[in-house]
Design a protein around this motif. Sequence first.
Motif, PDB file in Angstrom:
ATOM      1  N   LYS A 125      26.430  42.337  37.588  1.00  0.00           N
ATOM      2  CA  LYS A 125      26.807  43.853  37.783  1.00  0.00           C
ATOM      3  C   LYS A 125      27.481  43.991  38.902  1.00  0.00           C
ATOM      4  O   LYS A 125      27.349  43.520  39.899  1.00  0.00           O
ATOM      5  CB  LYS A 125      25.205  44.669  37.905  1.00  0.00           C
ATOM      6  CG  LYS A 125      24.271  44.426  36.691  1.00  0.00           C
ATOM      7  CD  LYS A 125      22.741  45.167  37.093  1.00  0.00           C
ATOM      8  CE  LYS A 125      22.129  44.983  35.861  1.00  0.00           C
ATOM      9  NZ  LYS A 125      20.499  45.331  36.347  1.00  0.00           N
ATOM     10  N   PRO A 126      28.150  45.206  39.049  1.00  0.00           N
ATOM     11  CA  PRO A 126      29.202  45.354  39.944  1.00  0.00           C
ATOM     12  C   PRO A 126      28.598  45.986  41.197  1.00  0.00           C
ATOM     13  O   PRO A 126      27.413  46.561  41.224  1.00  0.00           O
ATOM     14  CB  PRO A 126      30.318  46.534  39.414  1.00  0.00           C
ATOM     15  CG  PRO A 126      29.377  47.205  38.462  1.00  0.00           C
ATOM     16  CD  PRO A 126      28.350  46.073  37.709  1.00  0.00           C
ATOM     17  N   ILE A 127      29.124  45.553  42.529  1.00  0.00           N
ATOM     18  CA  ILE A 127      28.443  46.205  43.584  1.00  0.00           C
ATOM     19  C   ILE A 127      28.759  47.585  43.674  1.00  0.00           C
ATOM     20  O   ILE A 127      30.201  48.041  43.616  1.00  0.00           O
ATOM     21  CB  ILE A 127      29.094  45.376  44.964  1.00  0.00           C
ATOM     22  CG1 ILE A 127      28.637  44.077  45.075  1.00  0.00           C
ATOM     23  CG2 ILE A 127      28.747  46.234  46.187  1.00  0.00           C
ATOM     24  CD1 ILE A 127      28.824  43.377  46.261  1.00  0.00           C
ATOM     25  N   SER A 128      27.965  48.672  43.690  1.00  0.00           N
ATOM     26  CA  SER A 128      28.297  50.028  43.574  1.00  0.00           C
ATOM     27  C   SER A 128      27.940  50.363  44.860  1.00  0.00           C
ATOM     28  O   SER A 128      27.474  49.903  45.816  1.00  0.00           O
ATOM     29  CB  SER A 128      27.423  50.662  42.540  1.00  0.00           C
ATOM     30  OG  SER A 128      26.002  50.521  42.925  1.00  0.00           O
ATOM     31  N   ALA A 183      38.791  37.706  32.155  1.00  0.00           N
ATOM     32  CA  ALA A 183      39.755  38.723  32.561  1.00  0.00           C
ATOM     33  C   ALA A 183      39.155  39.553  33.604  1.00  0.00           C
ATOM     34  O   ALA A 183      39.681  39.793  34.539  1.00  0.00           O
ATOM     35  CB  ALA A 183      40.159  39.428  31.301  1.00  0.00           C
ATOM     36  N   ASP A 184      37.989  39.959  33.327  1.00  0.00           N
ATOM     37  CA  ASP A 184      37.190  41.129  34.178  1.00  0.00           C
ATOM     38  C   ASP A 184      35.878  40.723  34.059  1.00  0.00           C
ATOM     39  O   ASP A 184      35.356  41.664  33.295  1.00  0.00           O
ATOM     40  CB  ASP A 184      37.899  42.332  33.917  1.00  0.00           C
ATOM     41  CG  ASP A 184      37.434  43.449  34.672  1.00  0.00           C
ATOM     42  OD1 ASP A 184      36.660  43.009  35.565  1.00  0.00           O
ATOM     43  OD2 ASP A 184      37.794  44.596  34.356  1.00  0.00           O
ATOM     44  N   PRO A 185      35.401  39.654  35.006  1.00  0.00           N
ATOM     45  CA  PRO A 185      34.049  39.496  34.567  1.00  0.00           C
ATOM     46  C   PRO A 185      32.897  40.637  34.644  1.00  0.00           C
ATOM     47  O   PRO A 185      31.982  40.839  34.026  1.00  0.00           O
ATOM     48  CB  PRO A 185      33.715  38.161  35.363  1.00  0.00           C
ATOM     49  CG  PRO A 185      34.728  38.052  36.327  1.00  0.00           C
ATOM     50  CD  PRO A 185      35.986  38.938  35.658  1.00  0.00           C
ATOM     51  N   ILE A 186      32.964  41.233  36.133  1.00  0.00           N
ATOM     52  CA  ILE A 186      31.857  41.948  36.220  1.00  0.00           C
ATOM     53  C   ILE A 186      31.952  43.232  35.446  1.00  0.00           C
ATOM     54  O   ILE A 186      30.690  43.623  34.785  1.00  0.00           O
ATOM     55  CB  ILE A 186      31.993  42.561  37.537  1.00  0.00           C
ATOM     56  CG1 ILE A 186      31.829  41.235  38.777  1.00  0.00           C
ATOM     57  CG2 ILE A 186      31.022  43.747  38.170  1.00  0.00           C
ATOM     58  CD1 ILE A 186      30.490  40.993  38.818  1.00  0.00           C
ATOM     59  N   LYS A 237      31.938  35.461  43.218  1.00  0.00           N
ATOM     60  CA  LYS A 237      33.582  35.451  43.398  1.00  0.00           C
ATOM     61  C   LYS A 237      33.859  37.034  43.701  1.00  0.00           C
ATOM     62  O   LYS A 237      34.450  37.527  44.691  1.00  0.00           O
ATOM     63  CB  LYS A 237      34.321  34.830  42.409  1.00  0.00           C
ATOM     64  CG  LYS A 237      34.514  33.187  42.620  1.00  0.00           C
ATOM     65  CD  LYS A 237      35.469  32.954  41.247  1.00  0.00           C
ATOM     66  CE  LYS A 237      34.997  31.600  40.700  1.00  0.00           C
ATOM     67  NZ  LYS A 237      35.684  31.345  39.453  1.00  0.00           N
ATOM     68  N   ALA A 238      33.426  37.722  42.734  1.00  0.00           N
ATOM     69  CA  ALA A 238      33.770  39.146  42.861  1.00  0.00           C
ATOM     70  C   ALA A 238      33.096  39.865  44.008  1.00  0.00           C
ATOM     71  O   ALA A 238      33.744  40.775  44.663  1.00  0.00           O
ATOM     72  CB  ALA A 238      33.414  39.976  41.465  1.00  0.00           C
TER      73      ALA A 238
END
Length: 562
Positions: A125-128, A183-186, A237-238
């Motif tokens: 999940k992205p860091i929000s 291509a854009d994991p998160i 990594k992200a």
Amino acid sequence: MDYKQQVADALAPALPELSMADILSKIEQPKTSKQGDLAFPTFTLAKIMHKAPQMIAGDVVEKIDQSNFEKVVAMGPYVNFFFKKAAFSADILNQVLTDGANFGDAKIGAQGQVPIDMSSPNIAKPISMGHLRSTVIGNSLANILTKIDYKPVKINHLGDWGTQFGKLITAYKMWGSEEEVKADPINNLLKYYVRFHKEDVDHPEMDDVARDWFKKLENGDEEATHLWEWFRSESLKAFKKIYQRLDIDFDSFKGEAFYNDKMQEVVDILESKDLLHESQGAEVVDLSKYDLNPALIKKSDGATLYITRDLAAAIYRKRTYDFVQSLYVVGNEQTNHFKQLKAVLTEMGFDWADQIHHIPFGLITQGGKKLSTRSGRVILLDKVLDDAVDLAHQQIEAKNPDLQNKDAVADAVGIGAVVFHDLKNERMNNFDFNLEEVVRFEGETGPYVQYAHARAESILRKAGSPELATDGQQLSDPAAWDTLKLLSEFPATVVRASDEYEPSVIAKYAIHLAKAFNKYYGNTKILVEDDELNARLALVKSVSIVLKEALRLLGVKAPDEM
């Protein structure tokens, strides 16, 4: 010079009824310098002396040796002390110029280790913006604790285990592709996760599939483990790119999965102490004597729970770091969980449970609504930082188009603005996020404080960046008085921020010092060639040092030009 102690020493002979500790505890700061620099209220003495507080204040003033002060006067029920300005200014400027960035350091922590559980995003999940508070509060507390001689250990307790991985693997198998994730994991993993929660409303059988995949993962199934490791490494990594932008690093990324093989010991200890009781098929620890609900340790199917893992983590951290404090910078909604955690550890016989402190905080909202990953209403932190840097760029172009290193300065100002805005709010307060307000150069903002520091540096450059003597810098100018007094309060401010686990104490101090300095700058011609020129420059240099250090403690950079 400890001016509070000097006041207490002067009061002691006139107040034989009170101990030195009592006197010191009652000394306070008047609202304005016109009312003095420190004051002693006499209300509590009225009962002892059977006199009106105003009369007591007058009597005390008569008995005080005033030779160390400019004057001591009774103002109603207060005894108000005015310091000798020249001596005070020479003393405080000497301290700041001698110590430099170490001004305010203290030997309180004796190098005791303090694990800080902070940030802790969920894998895939992205860091929000929802993660911002834990991350920046934890980082600032680490800086503050280091300054007073503790050794913080920043732990990113990743959410890298649990039933959500069964859901994610199911969603990936149904709709995902390796190309998309690479291509854009998160963002793609989030897309799958949100879609799962939308579709399982009408297809509850998807939950059974997800449970099966998580069971496979728990049992070490090759495909499930491969997917989990892949999702984890891509996510990390992200995450690290964002932490790099915030200039925050970690000592450990040991997440929930690390404790999988450490939970049985917790269950064994609880069983050996006869603390586990059956309740509706589950196993619980009774915490009624703490006025808490039972702690659910094992579900009826034998699965362990979040608290079991946190108990294992607490024991591991005590053994590994022998901590003097252990901090959990986690939202306010988890308060009950941490009360249970401490209570169970106490029941297990670990007296160090008292060293565990939950550092709760309120929510960041948007339009008054809580941010939520599951519903898809999420503000990505990376995007907020990009937008903040763009806004800073625009303002720098308008104010100072010829500035060198514009990109680096815009980065420091934009990202610093977001961090500062979070930390100037008291931890427990919720706040609504409005980026335009956050990145303004005027008002109680990070850029306002950074600009005051840059202005001080600009004055010093105009003066030829002179070598300033550390001693004998006496300032008689009354316009400098509020700034001088604020400088003297910095060491006590650092200690208070640490005692209260409250970075906003430092942020608010930085705003007050920036305001006082800007007012002084607006009323005084600093670069006039006269007897006090060097003393004025010593004040400017001291303000620059302390503002830069206050910002550093918050995790915010202080550019020399803006």
